[in-house]
Structures are given as C-alpha cells and as structure tokens.
Scaffold this active site. Structure first.
Site, PDB file in Angstrom:
ATOM      1  N   ASP A   1       0.894  -1.161  -0.099  1.00  0.00           N
ATOM      2  CA  ASP A   1      -0.034  -0.029  -0.106  1.00  0.00           C
ATOM      3  C   ASP A   1       0.937   1.182   0.017  1.00  0.00           C
ATOM      4  O   ASP A   1       2.080   1.467   0.453  1.00  0.00           O
ATOM      5  CB  ASP A   1      -0.836  -0.029   1.241  1.00  0.00           C
ATOM      6  CG  ASP A   1      -2.200  -0.358   1.177  1.00  0.00           C
ATOM      7  OD1 ASP A   1      -2.644  -0.671   0.163  1.00  0.00           O
ATOM      8  OD2 ASP A   1      -2.907  -0.312   2.147  1.00  0.00           O
TER       9      ASP A   1
ATOM     10  N   THR B   1      -0.184   4.570   1.295  1.00  0.00           N
ATOM     11  CA  THR B   1      -0.636   5.499   2.860  1.00  0.00           C
ATOM     12  C   THR B   1      -0.316   4.918   3.834  1.00  0.00           C
ATOM     13  O   THR B   1      -0.953   3.636   3.986  1.00  0.00           O
ATOM     14  CB  THR B   1      -2.126   5.895   2.412  1.00  0.00           C
ATOM     15  OG1 THR B   1      -2.141   6.195   1.128  1.00  0.00           O
ATOM     16  CG2 THR B   1      -2.129   6.856   3.595  1.00  0.00           C
TER      17      THR B   1
ATOM     18  N   ASP C   1      -4.116  -2.056   4.946  1.00  0.00           N
ATOM     19  CA  ASP C   1      -4.799  -1.595   6.181  1.00  0.00           C
ATOM     20  C   ASP C   1      -6.265  -1.698   6.366  1.00  0.00           C
ATOM     21  O   ASP C   1      -6.796  -1.466   7.306  1.00  0.00           O
ATOM     22  CB  ASP C   1      -4.113  -0.222   6.521  1.00  0.00           C
ATOM     23  CG  ASP C   1      -4.298   0.650   5.489  1.00  0.00           C
ATOM     24  OD1 ASP C   1      -4.941   0.400   4.513  1.00  0.00           O
ATOM     25  OD2 ASP C   1      -3.649   1.784   5.707  1.00  0.00           O
TER      26      ASP C   1
END
Length: 1134
Positions: A458, A460, A788
């Site tokens: 990912d 972020t 996440d």
C-alpha cells in the site's frame, strides 16, 4: 433501597431479558425493543445516556461486571507439564524401546535353575540389568527434554496470544468523552461507536446508524452483508465485521452471554467430547489397519458424532465443524475450499520436511528391520547350527538385545529432531521479531517470508508516514501554496467549507492535543484529520460545529467505500429543506459538479472546459508534487423558490437514488494533502531490491501522486523498464473479449508493473493471485502483501504472507493477515525477510548436520551387525548421540542470529531444493570421512592403537576400550561437524560469528563435558571403559580432522556436481498431499488414496508439536478475536 453511585442498584432490565432480546433479528428485534419502550428507554433502564455514556466510576463498573459479567471468556487451562510428558511418551519408537528395555531388565534377573552356567558368566551377568536401566533412563531424558520444549513453547504462544488480544481496543463514550478501551473492559450499558472495518467485541442494539452494513457470515454462514438500522434490524452481534457505514450502539451482552460467547461455551463442551471421539476413532482406525480391512477411508472413522446441546446426535464431524464453527468466526475448514487448500500449500518448508521425514523414516525402518533379522539369523546359525547347542531360556535375553539394537537404529534414523528444530527456530524467531515490530500470527508466515520474491505494498501509511496535512488549497479561483486565513476567503464560502468538513467526516476522527507544545495526535481517519486540521488552521473550532449538529440530527450518510471514493452527509437546513455535503477524490467529485464559487465568491457555472482547465492547472500539478487531492462540494434541497444552484423539492427526496442526489453539486474547494514518505523507506526498498525482491505499489490514489511517491521511494528507478497502470487500464489488458481474466494476459503485465494506481480491492486481489499462479519464472513467485483497510482482506488472505498495519489497520485486515506490523513501517518488512531467511537457513544447517549423523550411525550399525555380529555403537550410546543431534543441536543451530549478509542473496522461491548441492556435497563428504575413520578403527584400530580387539566378543562380555574409542571418535567428529554445519553456502570461515551465539557455544561445551564424563565414568551403563590421555588425543584429533576435511570439501566446485544430488526440488503442490495426510482429515481422503498407518505415524510425529500448542489455544481467546483459519484447522485436524 441500595444505591450505587447515586442510582438504584436494581437495573430495570435483567440479564435473562437482555439475552432473550438479543436472540431476535430484523423486524422482530425492532418489535421487541419497542416492547421495552424503545432504545432510549433501554438506556434509562441500564442507567446510561446515549450521548454521555457511562459515568466511568469504579463502583459502577464493578457492579455492572458482577451483574452482567465481563467481556472475557475464561481460557482453557494450559496443559500441565505432566500432560506434556505423557504426550511425549506416546511416540511409538520410544514405546518399543521402553518395552524392550523392560523385557531386557526382566530377563537379566531371570536365572533358570536347571542350567549350570559357568561361574565366570554369572559374574558378568550381574551387570546385565544396567543396560536395560540405562535405556530406560535415556528414554526418560528424551521425554523430559521434549516435554520441556513443548511446555516453554506453549507458554510463548500464550504470551503471544495475550499480546494480540491486548492490541485490540474499541471506542466507547464514557463521561461524555470518546475513549479507546481494551475490549476486555467493555461493560453492559457502554455506548460504543462502531465504524467501517471494526470487529464487534460485544452484542448491542443500535441507537443511531449511517448506511451500516455488517458481515455476519461468522455467525450465520450467510455471505451477503446485512443492512442494519434502528428501524430495519437494530441487533448487532459480537464477532461480526462492519463492512460499511458507522453508528452508535448500547452494549447489551458481553462475554459468555453474547451470541459468540454462547457458541464458545457450547463449543467448549463440544470440543472435549470431540477430542474423546477422535481418540476413539484413532483406536478404531489402528484396529482396522491391523485387520487389513478397509481402514482410514473415512467411511466411518472420519465421522465424529457430537452430542452438544445445539446438535442432533447424528451430526458428522465435518458438519459439526461447519455449524459450530460458523458461530465461532471460523471459516469452515472444509478441505474442498480453495482457501484452505491455499493455507495448506503455504508452508512449503513444512511440506518438504514432511516428505523428507517420511522418506528417511521408510529407509530407517527398512535398515532397522534388516539389522534385527541379520543379527538374529547370524546368532541362530552360529549357536544352533555351527556350535550345535540346545536352546536355553537365557538366549531370550540375546534376542531382546538384538531387537534393542534394531530399535535404536530406528530411533537414530528417524529425524524426530526436524519438527523440533523447525518449531524452535520459528518460536525463537517469532519472539525476536516482536522486538522488530513484527507480531507474527501464523508461525509458518515467518519462514515463508524468507522466500518472498515480490512485495505488493500500500502507499498510505506503509510507505508514507500517514501523518497527513493540507499544504495547498484552491478556493474561489485562488491557488494558495501556503494555508489561507479565514479573512482571505469570502465569508459565506468560508462558512460552507468549515461546516462541510466538520459535519461530513466521521465523528470518530479527531485531533487531540494531549500536552501544549506536543504534536497534535490524529485519531481516526487520517485524511479526515488533515481536513479538520485545515479547519483549525482557518481559526474555526470544528468541535463546536459538531456539538451544534450531533449525529442523531443527520438525515442520511453516504459512507466512504472503495466504489464511491467519496462521502456524503445530509443535514436538515434551519429554514426547511436539506443540505448535502460531500467530499472525495477530486476528479470524481469534479465530474458531479455543475457550479463553482469564482472570484470574490461569486457563483459561476462550472463548464466542461473549466473542469479540464482546473484538472490540468491545479489538480495534476498538486498530484505531481505527491499530494493527494480532495474536493469539497455541497448541494441544497429547498421547499420554496430555488436559487440557481439549489433544487426545489415538495416532499422528502428519495435518498436511495444516489445518482440523482449526487449531481449538480457546487464545488467549494480543492485541497492538496501531503503525506510525506517515511525517511527510512527508500533505504529499505533498496535493500529489498538488492535482495532480489521486487516492490510494487498498489494504491487507490491518482496516478500522478502514485508516480511521484514511487519515485521518491525508489520503486521507480530512472533507467528501468517499468509499467505504471491505472486500475481501468490494468483490467483492459488482463481480460479477454468476454471480460474474463486470463493468466497468459496477466503474465504479460505483472513482470514490468511497478505501480498500480486508482485500483480497487478486486484489482489488488487479481494482481496478487496472478503473480502467485504465474509459471513465467522457474522458481515461482512468493508474494507478500501489505494492507490496512477492510477492502484489503481478500488480497491479504490470498497472499503467501499478509502484513496488516497494527496502528492504522482495521480489525478485518488484521484478522486476514499473517503478520501485524506494530509500527506500520515498511522497513519492518525487511527485518521480517531477514528473519525468514534466517529460519530457512537455520533449518538447512540443522538438516546438514542431522543427515550426516543419520547416514553414519545407520550404516555403522548395519554393517557392524553384518560383519561383527554386534553393533559397534551400543543402544544407550546411540540414544545419547540421538539426544545430542536431535535436541541439543536443534537448539544450538536454530538460535543463530540473522546477519545483514542474508539480504545479499536472491530469494529461494517456491521450487528451490530443500537440500542444495552444496549441502549434499557437505553431507556426503563428511559422512565418507566419518565412515572411513570408524571402519578403519573397527577393523584395524585395535592393531594401530595396540589394544584388545572388541570384535567377536560374547554378547554378555563387558565393554572394551576398542569400541569405546569408536564411540568417542564418532561423538567427537559429530561435535566438530556441528561447527562445520553453521555455514551452508560454501563459506570457508566456519568459526565466524561463533561467539555471538551464547546458546551454541554453551550447548557445545556442555555436550563435550558430558561426553568426557560418560567415557571416563559411564562404565557398564554406557558400555564404555575409561580411556588414557593418549587415546583421548587420538579421538579429538580425528574430530578436528572434520574441520580440515570440511575445507577440502569446500574446494570442490559445486557447479560440477550433478543436479540429482539436490533434494526437494519441484513445485510445492507435489508436497501438499503429504501435508493433508498430516492433518489426518480422513473424510477428505479418497478410498483409493488411503494413507498407510506407517505414513500417518511419521507425519503425526512431525505435526504433533505444532498441534499440542494450538489445541490448547482453542478456547483461550477473548470473544472478539476470532481464530485464524490455520490454527483452527490444526485444532480440529489432530
């Protein structure tokens, strides 16, 4: 009347009533709540306030705990040390040894009265009992060591478990403040805030909700998301996942009284019963196999009737697991599902070791049986044919001794130290990885990570700091590179922007200032926190706006999800009508806007040309700076005369018609949010690339932002040939004309793909699956994924290793993952790679050492039996060697610390042989040296060293110096070879780093001292005679020779060796059958592929260590942490 904290001690509603209330669903639930006078009335009866929550006083909390219970399920007591000893004693080879030793012991005291034995023999025979006793003692030592290892491992697991549980916090309102508390502290009457991605820790009734959808499959098995709402279905249950929306609920049942708790309690009774049934089943299976009938086909043995209250007695085991476990948040362990198959396939190492152990087991058994047969035949021919003696009862003792030698060969041949080495190495690594911010949930993930060839990360929070701030804004045709003040913005636009951001964000997102002067803490969604920070920077308190418009005044909320990529909130206007605020990805919001505030706040039509100019001149430059762009817009629905950008309505609009509601918006502003790259990430990515691991970024952000961040991180390197795609283009390239995904098309894309932007969770899953299934590279890719969000769940599950973020990650992501990064930091993944490679290497070191000893000991015993009618290595001696090499060496070699050099080689991939040509060269080379020395000593050693020969001695004769020297030399060579085994990649310096591992040298020195004591003082017990200093020096000289010989072997070029010398090459699918056998899922095995009892025995030995621990785990967790699939499979599997 008794009072607690100024309120009556008697609640207006009883525990029984609350339990009954929670059994209703849907409309029934709504009706049942209204019987109690509505949700607010229930709050009053439980002395709590929907907005203020509980008072938070100690007396009140204690009283609630006593009345309604606490949110903990009492764990199953851990296995006692004695239980573990008893389980270690179940090993079949040990049982055979115990029986043989007892028989030998009995026979040594048996003196037939009718026989006149010569006096001399009797003198010898009064020592006969020592060997039997010594074997018994050795068995006890082995058992105690095994049990102790299991015991310490179980304790480690429990520590790990409580750590995972301690991580789980939940938002509740107490005393009017939102606070995060541990799930174990949640009480009945608590007001909990629930949001997208939460795993609900208790049962409750909704007070208010926005667009709430819950995945109840863990309780009901239904995969569709259930819509929840105060007027549709207000009951939310523990153990279920919030997939969309948000809301507020009052907790009505906790712990054993919640729906998940009730099932846990039932399951507790069921599991005990099931364990008893499984034991019974195994006994039947053994009987059946003895009768050579149709055993183990699963026709009857695989089914376990269950008499738990919730089920009819006829239920089969697989159904029980299905129905019971559903409630237990366990994915059903039906072997047919692809998911389970994948989990089984995951630990390639475990599968290869299982296969290796079976093969060694077969070879060992064959040689052991041959040894016994040869010894007995030779004895019989010599005694009864050549010497023509009559049968005497004392000869039984000789036969038992032959049997003991055979069994001992078997004990040495079977590498029971393998699972121990794996488990120790993994458990040790897991403990150390905790310090490196890796919380490992599934043991095998640690080893798999060492073979990772690709990481899909990912952006972020993983590559960036996840500390977002607004750094640029575009308001009323003014682009500000610094933050504007409220006076720079026309007043009515400023009010709309501050109101729109404050109201249209989850009320769980907040900016806290714990101490003045400290950096403010962002709680909740980081993007929303950045926007709230922007409001604060304009000089407006967002909390005061929220206080004016609490959540229960909202008319409708369109929560953020990966399809919408925006969030909208509808609130009533003071003069009648409604106002919709929305925010989201700028290019998506732009397309829905028809108006914009221009210069000085004048309203203008927002034409297509203006949109394109704005995207070109504002949004793209922001994105190229690595900023995430967010637009804020609004729309008014008015009952009276409508202005240009308003809509006239007569009644309430149809809020479900989202497409028509979310059009003709008025754009208020575009902001650029910066999320700086973590300072340590570029270096970590360089390390990965050097280690042969490809890092890919998969993000929902726009392509320019993604490209900018990927360049800063070093994922994109200037001279590389790489691809950057958006989700749409990716899908276009990998689908055929019918829209189906084709593997050969994915294979054209993934090798060069480095950045996938604007991707949906499905794209991420497709990419991960495509890389894992791809046959393009010889070694097959092993993929790690970080995530996440709730939407990352499928990709995390599919990946070989899933990393979830410990801080920013949702509960759903953590549940799907194998490792939790407690600091959300990409550089921790590099540490995981290092530890993973270290585990693989530790096990390879142990294998190299163990197999050398196995080969030598077995050949010596076998040829010794044939040539000398006696094994040069006695039973007790072999047991001692077995203890050194299995238990102590696995401890010593499994605890080597990783070095940065591990990151300088390429990953092994899936198909790398377990025993490489270099290792095989070392194994065969060292075995050859040891065999030459031992046979040299056996046949001519007595002449060279001028001692009495031990060959051709009577079976009852005492120990000789000749055989003692052979035993001692063998142990010395083994010990020095342990130092050689520390290096497996052909390094010359085997001493390097020796003193950085205290466990290794402590065990080495301890073994050496024990050996001296055994030789000098072992006497009859160890069949040894004390040696002179001269003889000792010869033994040590031969031992040190292995180090010199090791240098010679290293000089042989490995590349010249044939590939056939490596073992364990090929695709992991070849090994998974063995694994499935190991799980003993009888009902899934076809009748024509039934496992033989022998196979099951070996594999059970291998998997026993793992299962002991996990079986004990079964009832241990708190409600809110459902089992991981692999744990449950094992709990039910064995």
């Amino acid at each position: 009347m008794a009072t607690i904290d100024g309120r009556p001690a008697q609640y207006g509603i009883s525990l029984k009533q609350l339990r009954e209330l929670m059994e209703h669903r849907g409309r029934e639930g709504v009706a049942k709540i209204s019987e109690f006078g509505g949700i607010h009335e229930i709050c009053k009866k439980l002395y709590t306030s929907p907005n203020e929550g509980l008072s938070g006083s100690k007396a009140d909390e204690e009283h609630r705990r006593e009345t309604f219970g606490s949110n903990v399920i009492p764990p199953k007591p851990p296995k006692t040390f004695l239980t573990l000893v008893w389980e270690a004693l179940q090993d079949v080879t040990l049982i055979i040894l115990e029986v043989a030793a007892l028989v030998s012991l009995g026979l040594s005291f048996y003196k037939p009265a009718d026989e006149d034995a010569p006096l001399l023999q009797e003198e010898d025979e009064h020592h006969g009992w020592i060997e039997g006793l010594a074997i018994l003692i050795s068995v006890i030592v082995v058992v105690l060591v095994t049990a102790f290892n299991d015991y310490s491992k179980e304790r480690q697991f429990r520590g790990l478990q409580s750590r995972i549980e301690g991580e789980h916090k939940f938002s509740v309102i107490r005393g009017g403040e939102v606070c995060q508390i541990s799930v174990g502290d949640i009480l009945v009457g608590d007001i909990a805030q629930i949001k997208y991605g939460d795993l609900l820790p208790a049962d409750g009734c909704l007070i208010q909700s926005n667009d709430l959808k819950v995945d109840e499959s863990s309780l009901t098995g239904e995969s569709d998301h259930v819509k929840k709402g105060t007027d549709v279905d207000p009951m939310v249950l523990s153990g279920t996942h919030v997939m969309e929306g948000s809301g507020k609920m009052i907790v009505t049942a906790v712990g054993v009284n919640s729906q998940a708790g009730i099932i846990f309690t039932l399951l507790g009774a069921a599991v005990d019963e099931q364990e008893a049934e499984i034991k019974k089943m195994k006994k039947e299976a053994k009987k059946a196999s003895k009768q050579k009938s149709k055993s183990l086909t699963g026709e009857n043995d695989g089914r376990t009737p269950m008499k738990a209250a919730a089920h009819p007695p006829q239920t089969t085991q697989s159904e029980v697991i299905k129905s019971e476990s559903d409630g237990n948040h366990v994915q059903q362990p039906s072997t047919s599902t692809a998911e389970t198959g994948h989990k089984k396939e995951k630990s390639v190492l475990q599968a290869k070791l299982t296969k290796l152990a079976i093969q060694i087991g077969y070879a060992g058994s064959t040689i052991a049986v041959l040894t016994v047969i040869i010894l007995i035949i030779q004895f019989c021919i010599k005694t009864f044919v050549i010497d023509d003696r009559p049968w005497k009862n004392t000869y039984a003792n000789n036969l038992v001794k032959h049997l003991i030698i055979g069994v001992t060969v078997l004990v040495v041949a079977v590498p029971e130290g393998l699972p121990l080495a794996v488990t120790l190495s993994l458990a040790y690594s897991v403990k150390k990885m905790m310090k490196d911010n890796n919380l490992v949930r599934h043991l095998d993930a640690c080893e798999t990570m060492g073979n990772a060839t690709a990481i899909c990360s990912d952006k972020t929070g993983t590559l960036t700091t996840n500390r977002m701030t607004v750094v640029q804004s575009y308001i009323c045709e003014k682009l500000c590179k610094v933050l504007p003040t409220l006076t720079d913005i026309p007043q009515h636009v400023g009010n709309l922007i501050t109101m729109g951001i404050s109201v249209n964000s989850a009320y769980t997102s907040n900016i806290m200032c714990p101490n003045p002067g400290d950096l403010p803490v962002q709680v909740g969604n980081k993007t929303e926190c950045a926007l709230l920070g922007f409001v604060q920077a304009l000089g407006v308190k967002y909390q005061s706006i929220r206080d004016e418009i609490p959540e229960d005044k909202f008319t409708r909320v369109y929560t953020f999800n990966s399809v919408r990529k925006s969030m909208g909130t509808v609130i009533p206007r003071p003069n009648g009508g409604y106002r919709l605020y929305t925010k989201g990805a700028s290019e998506i919001i732009m397309k829905k806007c028809s108006f914009i505030y221009g210069h000085e706040g004048t309203l203008e039509k927002f034409t297509r040309d203006m949109q394109e100019r704005l995207i070109r001149e504002v949004i793209e430059p922001m994105a190229c700076d690595g900023l995430r762009t967010i637009s804020v817009a609004y729309r008014d629905f008015v009952p009276g005369k409508a202005a240009l950008n308003e809509v006239h309505i007569d009644g309430e609009p149809n809020w479900d018609d989202e497409e028509n509601i979310m059009t003709n918006l008025t754009c208020l502003c575009v902001v650029g949010i910066e999320d700086p790259v973590r300072p340590e990430v570029p270096d970590a990515i360089r390390k990965c690339q050097r280690a042969g691991i490809t890092v890919r970024m998969v993000t929902g952000d726009n392509i320019n932002t993604a490209r900018s961040i990927a360049s800063k991180c070093g994922i994109l390197r200037p001279n590389d040939d790489f691809l950057i795609l958006e989700g749409k283009e990716f899908n276009r390239r990998i689908r055929d004309s019918n829209g189906d995904i084709q593997q050969h098309l994915i294979d054209k894309v993934w090798p060069k793909l480095r950045v996938l932007a604007r991707s949906s969770p499905t794209d991420k899953y497709t990419l991960v699956k495509g890389i894992i299934d791809s046959m393009v590279s010889d070694n097959r890719e092993v993929v790690a994924v970080t995530g996440d969000g709730t939407n990352d769940g499928p990709a995390l599950k599919k990946a070989d290793v899933g990393f979830a973020m410990g801080i920013a990650g949702t509960d759903v992501a953590k549940e799907a993952s194998d490792i939790i990064l407690t600091d959300d930091n990409f550089s921790s993944i590099v540490k995981a790679v290092m530890w993973g490679r270290n585990v693989y290497d530790s096990i390879a070191k142990f294998l190299q050492f163990q197999l050398t000893v196995n080969v030598v000991a077995v050949i010596v015993a076998f040829i010794g039996a044939c040539a000398v009618q006696d094994s040069p290595l006695k039973a007790v001696q072999m047991l001692w060697v077995n203890l050194i090499m299995d238990t102590l060496a696995s401890l010593a070699l499994a605890t080597e610390l990783p070095t940065p050099d591990l990151l300088l080689r390429k990953p092994y991939g899936r198909t790398k042989p377990l025993i490489s040509r270099t290792m095989m060269k070392n194994i065969l080379g060292q075995a050859l040296y040891q065999l030459v020395i031992i046979f040299g000593l056996l046949f001519v050693g007595d002449m060279i060293l001028d001692i009495e020969s031990g060959r051709g001695q009577e079976l009852n004769a005492g120990p000789t110096q000749h055989f003692t020297i052979i035993f001692n030399t063998f142990v010395m060579m083994t010990l020095f070879n342990e130092i050689n085994a520390r290096k497996i990649h052909g390094q010359r310096n085997v001493i390097e780093g020796l003193f950085t591992n205290p466990i290794f040298y402590t065990i080495w020195i301890f073994t050496m001292i024990s050996q001296v004591l055994i030789i000098q003082y072992g006497k009859m017990a160890f069949s040894t005679r004390a040696l002179s200093l001269d003889q000792w020096l010869w033994c040590v000289f031969f031992g040190i020779g292995t180090l010199v010989w090791g240098q010679l072997i290293t000089s042989v070029p490995t590349r010249k060796l044939p590939k056939i010398l490596s073992w364990g090459r090929g695709h992991p699918e070849e090994y998974t059958d063995a694994m499935n056998l190991g799980e003993e899922r009888f009902d899934s095995i076809d009748s024509d592929k039934k496992p033989r009892a022998g196979q099951i025995l070996w594999i059970r030995g291998l998997t026993r260590l793992q299962t002991q621990v996990i079986g004990g785990e079964l009832q241990e967790r708190l409600i809110p942490v459902p089992y991981s699939k692999s744990n449950t499979d094992q709990a039910f599997g064995n």
